[in-house]
Design a protein around this motif. Sequence first.
Motif, PDB file in Angstrom:
ATOM      1  N   HIS A 222      -1.705   0.658   4.933  1.00 22.05           N
ATOM      2  CA  HIS A 222      -2.996   0.651   4.242  1.00 22.05           C
ATOM      3  C   HIS A 222      -3.486  -0.796   4.174  1.00 22.05           C
ATOM      4  CE1 HIS A 222      -2.383   4.822   3.241  1.00 22.05           C
ATOM      5  NE2 HIS A 222      -1.216   4.518   2.725  1.00 22.05           N
TER       6      HIS A 222
ATOM      7  N   HIS B 241      -1.804  13.409  -0.889  1.00 23.58           N
ATOM      8  CA  HIS B 241      -2.643  12.230  -1.098  1.00 23.58           C
ATOM      9  C   HIS B 241      -3.712  12.589  -2.127  1.00 23.58           C
ATOM     10  CE1 HIS B 241      -5.355   8.860  -0.040  1.00 23.58           C
ATOM     11  NE2 HIS B 241      -6.289   9.764  -0.289  1.00 23.58           N
TER      12      HIS B 241
ATOM     13  N   ASP C  12      -7.112  10.818  -4.401  1.00 27.70           N
ATOM     14  CA  ASP C  12      -7.979   9.657  -4.563  1.00 27.70           C
ATOM     15  C   ASP C  12      -9.187  10.027  -5.416  1.00 27.70           C
ATOM     16  OD1 ASP C  12     -10.323  10.418  -2.847  1.00 27.70           O
ATOM     17  OD2 ASP C  12      -8.910  10.205  -1.185  1.00 27.70           O
TER      18      ASP C  12
ATOM     19  N   HIS D  41      -6.084   2.739  -1.323  1.00 31.40           N
ATOM     20  CA  HIS D  41      -4.689   2.571  -1.753  1.00 31.40           C
ATOM     21  C   HIS D  41      -4.494   1.153  -2.294  1.00 31.40           C
ATOM     22  CE1 HIS D  41      -2.569   6.272  -0.617  1.00 31.40           C
ATOM     23  NE2 HIS D  41      -3.389   6.343   0.423  1.00 31.40           N
TER      24      HIS D  41
ATOM     25  N   GLU E 146       2.497   4.240  -2.640  1.00 32.15           N
ATOM     26  CA  GLU E 146       1.283   3.686  -2.042  1.00 32.15           C
ATOM     27  C   GLU E 146       0.189   3.452  -3.088  1.00 32.15           C
ATOM     28  OE1 GLU E 146       1.409   2.456   0.990  1.00 32.15           O
ATOM     29  OE2 GLU E 146       3.405   3.304   1.265  1.00 32.15           O
ATOM     30  N   HIS E 147       0.605   2.856  -4.218  1.00 36.07           N
ATOM     31  CA  HIS E 147      -0.314   2.486  -5.287  1.00 36.07           C
ATOM     32  C   HIS E 147       0.212   1.193  -5.911  1.00 36.07           C
ATOM     33  CE1 HIS E 147      -2.335   2.482  -9.188  1.00 36.07           C
ATOM     34  NE2 HIS E 147      -3.262   3.229  -8.594  1.00 36.07           N
TER      35      HIS E 147
ATOM     36  N   VAL F  34       1.793  -1.213  -2.098  1.00 33.75           N
ATOM     37  CA  VAL F  34       1.225  -0.533  -0.941  1.00 33.75           C
ATOM     38  C   VAL F  34       1.874  -1.118   0.305  1.00 33.75           C
ATOM     39  CG1 VAL F  34      -0.923  -0.078   0.313  1.00 33.75           C
ATOM     40  CG2 VAL F  34      -0.930  -0.152  -2.179  1.00 33.75           C
TER      41      VAL F  34
END
Length: 118
Positions: free
Chosen positions: A41, A101, A103, A47, A29-30, A36
Amino acid sequence: MALSRQLTPAPVLLDFLAWAARSGYSVREHPAYGGVTPGVHRPGSWHADGLAADLNHGPDGPAERARLLIALGEAERRGLAITYARDGTAGSAGAHQDHLHVDVGEGSNLGQGLGRRA
């Protein structure tokens, strides 16, 4: 759309993700690590903008949990925000029981609800 303001510079996250990949974690998810997932997202999310990612390490279970706790400590050391059901499943941690997760924001949730980082 971010849930909080950005506290940590994006290069810190990228350096952490490189560490994670070298250490055997699956980074997801990057944009730089396979993209993604559409519908999970939205465009404009952290993301999608490369300011958040999800980590796994091996099959779900106690061994993976131990590895995710190592990554959690490393992410905290680097000043990243974390969402993971380490101490419970309140709030967003409920959806992060099987992956970590990370961030660049100001809010972390380790299972007791959202907490703000200074």
